[in-house]
Design an enzyme around this catalytic site. Structure first.
Site, PDB file in Angstrom:
ATOM      1  CG  HIS A 140       9.920   4.426   1.213  1.00  8.36           C
ATOM      2  ND1 HIS A 140      10.128   5.867   0.998  1.00  8.36           N
ATOM      3  CD2 HIS A 140      10.795   3.855   1.778  1.00  8.36           C
ATOM      4  CE1 HIS A 140      11.276   6.180   1.686  1.00  8.36           C
ATOM      5  NE2 HIS A 140      11.568   4.880   2.257  1.00  8.36           N
ATOM      6  CB  THR A 165      -0.941   0.065   1.178  1.00  6.66           C
ATOM      7  OG1 THR A 165      -0.017  -0.170   2.495  1.00  6.66           O
ATOM      8  CG2 THR A 165      -1.990  -1.015   1.049  1.00  6.66           C
ATOM      9  CG  HIS A 207       7.502  -0.837   3.660  1.00  5.19           C
ATOM     10  ND1 HIS A 207       6.818  -0.373   2.675  1.00  5.19           N
ATOM     11  CD2 HIS A 207       6.142  -1.716   4.326  1.00  5.19           C
ATOM     12  CE1 HIS A 207       5.696  -0.803   2.403  1.00  5.19           C
ATOM     13  NE2 HIS A 207       5.334  -1.907   3.304  1.00  5.19           N
TER      14      HIS A 207
HETATM   15  P1  5GP Z   1       2.356  -2.282   3.202  1.00  2.00           P
HETATM   16  O1  5GP Z   1       0.724  -2.795   3.179  1.00  2.00           O
HETATM   17  O2  5GP Z   1       2.411  -1.530   1.915  1.00  2.00           O
HETATM   18  O3  5GP Z   1       3.133  -3.496   3.131  1.00  2.00           O
HETATM   19  O4  5GP Z   1       2.633  -1.839   4.485  1.00  2.00           O
HETATM   20  C1  5GP Z   1       2.176  -0.367   4.754  1.00  2.00           C
HETATM   21  C2  5GP Z   1       2.323  -0.341   6.143  1.00  2.00           C
HETATM   22  O5  5GP Z   1       2.206   1.140   6.474  1.00  2.00           O
HETATM   23  C3  5GP Z   1       0.735  -0.713   6.755  1.00  2.00           C
HETATM   24  O6  5GP Z   1       0.867  -1.741   7.624  1.00  2.00           O
HETATM   25  C4  5GP Z   1       0.265   0.499   7.420  1.00  2.00           C
HETATM   26  O7  5GP Z   1      -0.539   0.234   8.478  1.00  2.00           O
HETATM   27  C5  5GP Z   1       1.521   1.395   7.538  1.00  2.00           C
HETATM   28  N1  5GP Z   1       1.184   2.754   7.625  1.00  2.00           N
HETATM   29  C6  5GP Z   1       0.607   3.477   6.710  1.00  2.00           C
HETATM   30  N2  5GP Z   1       0.555   4.680   7.016  1.00  2.00           N
HETATM   31  C7  5GP Z   1       1.168   4.807   8.058  1.00  2.00           C
HETATM   32  C8  5GP Z   1       1.517   6.072   8.895  1.00  2.00           C
HETATM   33  O8  5GP Z   1       1.122   7.086   8.493  1.00  2.00           O
HETATM   34  N3  5GP Z   1       2.127   5.775  10.232  1.00  2.00           N
HETATM   35  C9  5GP Z   1       2.652   4.486  10.381  1.00  2.00           C
HETATM   36  N4  5GP Z   1       3.240   4.440  11.633  1.00  2.00           N
HETATM   37  N5  5GP Z   1       2.295   3.606   9.618  1.00  2.00           N
HETATM   38  C10 5GP Z   1       1.741   3.751   8.663  1.00  2.00           C
HETATM   39 ZN    ZN Z   2       9.423   7.540   0.057  1.00  3.83          ZN
END
Ligand code: 5GP
Ligand code: ZN
Length: 113
Positions: free
Chosen positions: A98, A95, A100
């Site tokens: 960047h 989502t 991670h």
């Molecule tokens: P993905 O789904 O891309 O692997 O992980 C993105 C993660 O970033 C999600 O677990 C989501 O909860 C976290 N996330 C998104 N926006 C924010 C934010 O503003 N602050 C923090 N601490 N986590 C965020």
């Molecule tokens: Zn970035």
């Protein structure tokens, strides 16, 4: 990257609960934890996804993995165990564009696959 949430977290524009920082890496508590311990580790350099790891920038990925044991220890999950998760692209549910790595622990033996 102007529109990137994680770049804004790294710069301090968006507040976060920091657990580790050095010149290359930033780690913070996930805002929507999926496990009792849920920390996100990011390179300070904006790399969009695992698809964009190259010979030029892979050193920062190595440094993230070198630091994960120390971060896990500080989080108290070193001995109990933890998962390191990267979601790459749409079908993996990435989502935030960047790169991670999620550290997920405290799940008491839970596997998600
Ligand atoms: P993905 O789904 O891309 O692997 O992980 C993105 C993660 O970033 C999600 O677990 C989501 O909860 C976290 N996330 C998104 N926006 C924010 C934010 O503003 N602050 C923090 N601490 N986590 C965020
Ligand atoms: Zn970035």
């Amino acid at each position: 990257m102007a529109d990137c949430i994680f770049c804004k977290i790294i710069s301090g524009e968006i507040p976060s609960n920091k657990v580790y920082e050095d010149e290359n890496i930033y780690a913070f508590r996930d805002i929507e934890p999926q496990a009792p311990v849920h920390v996100v580790v990011v390179p300070k350099e904006h790399i969009e996804s695992a698809n964009d790891i190259t010979a030029e920038n892979s050193g920062i990925v190595a440094s993230i993995f070198e630091k994960i044991p120390q971060i896990a220890k500080e989080l108290g999950v070193s001995e109990s165990g933890y998962r390191i998760v990267n979601n790459c692209g749409k079908d993996a549910g990435q989502t935030v564009k960047h790169l991670h790595f999620h550290i997920l622990g405290g799940t008491e033996g839970g596997k998600l696959y």
